[in-house]
Write a protein that holds these residues in place. Sequence first.
Motif, PDB file in Angstrom:
ATOM      1  N   ARG A   1       0.824   3.774  -3.253  1.00  0.00           N
ATOM      2  CA  ARG A   1      -0.025   5.086  -2.759  1.00  0.00           C
ATOM      3  C   ARG A   1       1.084   6.236  -2.512  1.00  0.00           C
ATOM      4  NH1 ARG A   1      -4.440   3.793  -5.678  1.00  0.00           N
ATOM      5  NH2 ARG A   1      -5.011   5.839  -5.061  1.00  0.00           N
ATOM      6  N   HIS A   2       1.956   5.954  -1.865  1.00  0.00           N
ATOM      7  CA  HIS A   2       2.701   7.146  -1.312  1.00  0.00           C
ATOM      8  C   HIS A   2       4.273   7.196  -1.739  1.00  0.00           C
ATOM      9  CE1 HIS A   2      -0.961   7.627   1.065  1.00  0.00           C
ATOM     10  NE2 HIS A   2      -0.896   6.193   1.654  1.00  0.00           N
ATOM     11  N   ALA A   3       4.796   6.230  -2.415  1.00  0.00           N
ATOM     12  CA  ALA A   3       6.218   6.250  -2.552  1.00  0.00           C
ATOM     13  C   ALA A   3       6.821   7.247  -3.581  1.00  0.00           C
ATOM     14  CB  ALA A   3       6.558   4.879  -2.933  1.00  0.00           C
ATOM     15  N   GLY A   4       5.824   7.567  -4.523  1.00  0.00           N
ATOM     16  CA  GLY A   4       5.949   8.589  -5.664  1.00  0.00           C
ATOM     17  C   GLY A   4       7.143   8.343  -6.546  1.00  0.00           C
TER      18      GLY A   4
ATOM     19  N   ARG B   1       8.852   4.751  -6.168  1.00  0.00           N
ATOM     20  CA  ARG B   1       8.242   3.586  -6.222  1.00  0.00           C
ATOM     21  C   ARG B   1       9.108   2.511  -6.854  1.00  0.00           C
ATOM     22  NH1 ARG B   1       4.334   5.587  -9.136  1.00  0.00           N
ATOM     23  NH2 ARG B   1       3.224   6.338  -7.325  1.00  0.00           N
TER      24      ARG B   1
ATOM     25  N   CYS C   1      -3.243  -2.537  -5.274  1.00  0.00           N
ATOM     26  CA  CYS C   1      -3.248  -1.210  -4.685  1.00  0.00           C
ATOM     27  C   CYS C   1      -3.023  -0.104  -5.718  1.00  0.00           C
ATOM     28  CB  CYS C   1      -2.384  -1.243  -3.490  1.00  0.00           C
ATOM     29  SG  CYS C   1      -2.198  -2.262  -2.126  1.00  0.00           S
TER      30      CYS C   1
ATOM     31  N   TRP D   1       0.996  -1.122   0.178  1.00  0.00           N
ATOM     32  CA  TRP D   1      -0.064   0.055  -0.114  1.00  0.00           C
ATOM     33  C   TRP D   1       0.948   1.328   0.087  1.00  0.00           C
ATOM     34  CZ3 TRP D   1      -5.231   1.173  -0.611  1.00  0.00           C
ATOM     35  CH2 TRP D   1      -5.418   2.223  -0.291  1.00  0.00           C
ATOM     36  N   PHE D   2       1.842   1.239   0.955  1.00  0.00           N
ATOM     37  CA  PHE D   2       2.891   2.414   0.758  1.00  0.00           C
ATOM     38  C   PHE D   2       3.499   2.622  -0.492  1.00  0.00           C
ATOM     39  CE2 PHE D   2       6.964   4.140   1.708  1.00  0.00           C
ATOM     40  CZ  PHE D   2       6.742   5.439   2.182  1.00  0.00           C
TER      41      PHE D   2
END
Length: 320
Positions: free
Chosen positions: A134-137, A140, A214, A130-131
């Motif tokens: 959705r949030h690694a930019g 990733r 995700c 999930w990280f």
Amino acid sequence: MDGVTRASGGPRRPRPEPTSGAGRPGGAARPARSRGRGRARAHGRSLAGWAALAPAGLWLGAFFVVPVALVAQYSFATRDLGIARVVLPWTLDAYRLAVDPAVLPIFWRTAAYSLSATLACLVIGLPLAWFVARHAGRWRLVLLGAVLVPFWASHLARIYAWKALLAEDGPVNRVLGLVGLDRPGGLLLTDVAVVVGLTYGYLPFMVLPLYVVCRRFDPRLLEASQDLGHGRLGTFVRVVLPGLAPGVVAGSLLVLVPSVGDFVTPALLGGVNQLTFGSVIDDQFRGGNNWPLGSALAVLLLAAVAVLWVARGRRAREVL
């Protein structure tokens, strides 16, 4: 004027009668040719599809179907203790030994290890996927590469590295000693060591399917759930988990199935007191020279995995 012409019996222009495709010149032949060309194209596509599947079919036939058939054949054979080879006649003695009650603890231990490793991979892999998704930019791809880095090394070398980490004088036991949880002999040759090794070895198989679902998850569903009054826990249970269910099912299958047959990890990290089905099969083929019993155990394990795969496959289709 028209009425006078009709009454006088004058010449009338004949009305065109409707004609079907068969009534026109070549009307019947043209659809037939079209149907013939359609069937030819469909036949050509079918042949092209079979030609594309041929290499994979030959590979599976040569390196999966044939070996499995040989193992199944050995499972019905008789062991000659004098020369340690498999001879006729065929019997069910190996299967009688394989289903002996003494084997049940090994079966339950194997199931416990596999299910524990699958659950641990899910608990670790879901937040990680999930990280990253959705949030690694821009990081990733770097983080995905870090997940796959262990596959660049040999599986055997990684298990030996865990032997050093979990030993009595290893870093894991030293860290546990700082909080008073160290143990004599370390965590090596324990059930915990086996589960840790299986979790480490198959974690990427859980992360990658979860990462895909995700990435496809619609974040607007989270906002809608919060607008409807659900908290974080309620949103996770009611919205996130159902949306990620295909990845959970796929990742669980990819971890559970190979961990059931893994024999290297239990043998190196668990020792003789943590035997699994895979370890016993390996012992029968190598040290025990009892190919019929090893083959019977392998066939039973393959059958159990096949039943599990079909059952979970149906569940996956329901989820999808």
